[in-house]
Design a protein around this motif. Structure first.
Motif, mmCIF file in Angstrom:
data_model
loop_
_atom_site.group_PDB
_atom_site.id
_atom_site.type_symbol
_atom_site.label_atom_id
_atom_site.label_comp_id
_atom_site.label_asym_id
_atom_site.label_seq_id
_atom_site.Cartn_x
_atom_site.Cartn_y
_atom_site.Cartn_z
ATOM 1 N N LYS A 239 0.720 -5.930 -19.160
ATOM 2 C CA LYS A 239 2.121 -5.958 -18.759
ATOM 3 C C LYS A 239 2.508 -7.267 -18.085
ATOM 4 N N ASN A 240 1.545 -8.193 -17.975
ATOM 5 C CA ASN A 240 1.778 -9.482 -17.313
ATOM 6 C C ASN A 240 2.359 -9.284 -15.912
ATOM 7 N N THR A 241 1.775 -8.350 -15.183
ATOM 8 C CA THR A 241 2.317 -7.967 -13.890
ATOM 9 C C THR A 241 1.213 -7.814 -12.848
ATOM 10 N N VAL A 242 1.505 -8.251 -11.627
ATOM 11 C CA VAL A 242 0.636 -8.053 -10.477
ATOM 12 C C VAL A 242 1.378 -7.197 -9.465
ATOM 13 N N TYR A 243 0.657 -6.279 -8.820
ATOM 14 C CA TYR A 243 1.261 -5.365 -7.865
ATOM 15 C C TYR A 243 0.683 -5.569 -6.469
ATOM 16 N N LEU A 244 1.491 -5.269 -5.470
ATOM 17 C CA LEU A 244 1.034 -5.247 -4.087
ATOM 18 C C LEU A 244 1.434 -3.896 -3.507
ATOM 19 N N GLN A 245 0.460 -2.999 -3.375
ATOM 20 C CA GLN A 245 0.696 -1.692 -2.783
ATOM 21 C C GLN A 245 0.559 -1.815 -1.275
ATOM 22 N N MET A 246 1.610 -1.483 -0.540
ATOM 23 C CA MET A 246 1.634 -1.624 0.901
ATOM 24 C C MET A 246 1.746 -0.244 1.543
ATOM 25 N N ASN A 247 0.724 0.144 2.295
ATOM 26 C CA ASN A 247 0.689 1.429 2.983
ATOM 27 C C ASN A 247 0.659 1.217 4.491
ATOM 28 N N SER A 248 0.961 2.274 5.232
ATOM 29 C CA SER A 248 0.949 2.229 6.701
ATOM 30 C C SER A 248 1.725 1.031 7.222
ATOM 31 N N LEU A 249 2.919 0.840 6.711
ATOM 32 C CA LEU A 249 3.726 -0.324 7.062
ATOM 33 C C LEU A 249 4.134 -0.319 8.533
ATOM 34 N N LYS A 250 4.184 -1.518 9.105
ATOM 35 C CA LYS A 250 4.554 -1.725 10.497
ATOM 36 C C LYS A 250 5.792 -2.614 10.571
ATOM 37 N N PRO A 251 6.571 -2.528 11.664
ATOM 38 C CA PRO A 251 7.741 -3.404 11.806
ATOM 39 C C PRO A 251 7.381 -4.883 11.675
ATOM 40 N N GLU A 252 6.192 -5.286 12.081
ATOM 41 C CA GLU A 252 5.757 -6.678 11.985
ATOM 42 C C GLU A 252 5.540 -7.131 10.548
ATOM 43 N N ASP A 253 5.543 -6.196 9.589
ATOM 44 C CA ASP A 253 5.441 -6.546 8.176
ATOM 45 C C ASP A 253 6.782 -6.979 7.600
#
Length: 123
Positions: A78-92
């Motif tokens: 799919k010519n695609t890269v993913y970034l799965q972000m869990n447990s997100l914080k306000p500093e993110d």
């Protein structure tokens, strides 16, 4: 030349999850390592994660601040890269940029940059 387009940003509460996508030009996508940087208002840009090019063993690299919470992956079909972000914080909270280049320098001086997508984490 490589063109990068990010998507998937938005507003999420602390502790929630979000998945970012980076779509790249098809013919040369497999020749480059892909990574993510982020920049908060008034702050210096910060490396987040990177993944090696296709055709060989896959290597990933993460900033200490996101280890155990973020996961980078690729789908060459799919010519695609993913970034799965869990447990997100306000500093993110930041604008997240997709980048491309040789793996040895994609963490410090990438060759190509996308336009960015906003991620906002509320408390």
């Amino acid at each position: 030349q490589v063109q990068l387009v990010e998507s998937g940003g938005g507003l999420v509460q602390a502790g929630g999850s979000l998945r970012l996508s980076c779509a790249a030009s098809g013919r040369t996508f497999g020749m480059y390592a892909i990574g993510w940087f982020r920049q908060a208002p008034g702050k210096e840009r910060e490396f987040v994660a990177a993944i090696s090019r296709s055709g060989h063993l896959t290597y990933t690299y993460y900033a200490d601040s996101v280890k155990g919470r973020f996961t980078i992956s690729r789908d060459n079909a799919k010519n695609t890269v993913y970034l799965q972000m869990n447990s997100l914080k306000p500093e993110d909270t930041a604008v997240y940029y997709c980048v491309a280049g040789e793996f040895v320098k994609v963490r410090s001086n990438p060759d190509y940059w996308g336009q960015g997508t906003q991620v906002t984490v509320s408390s």
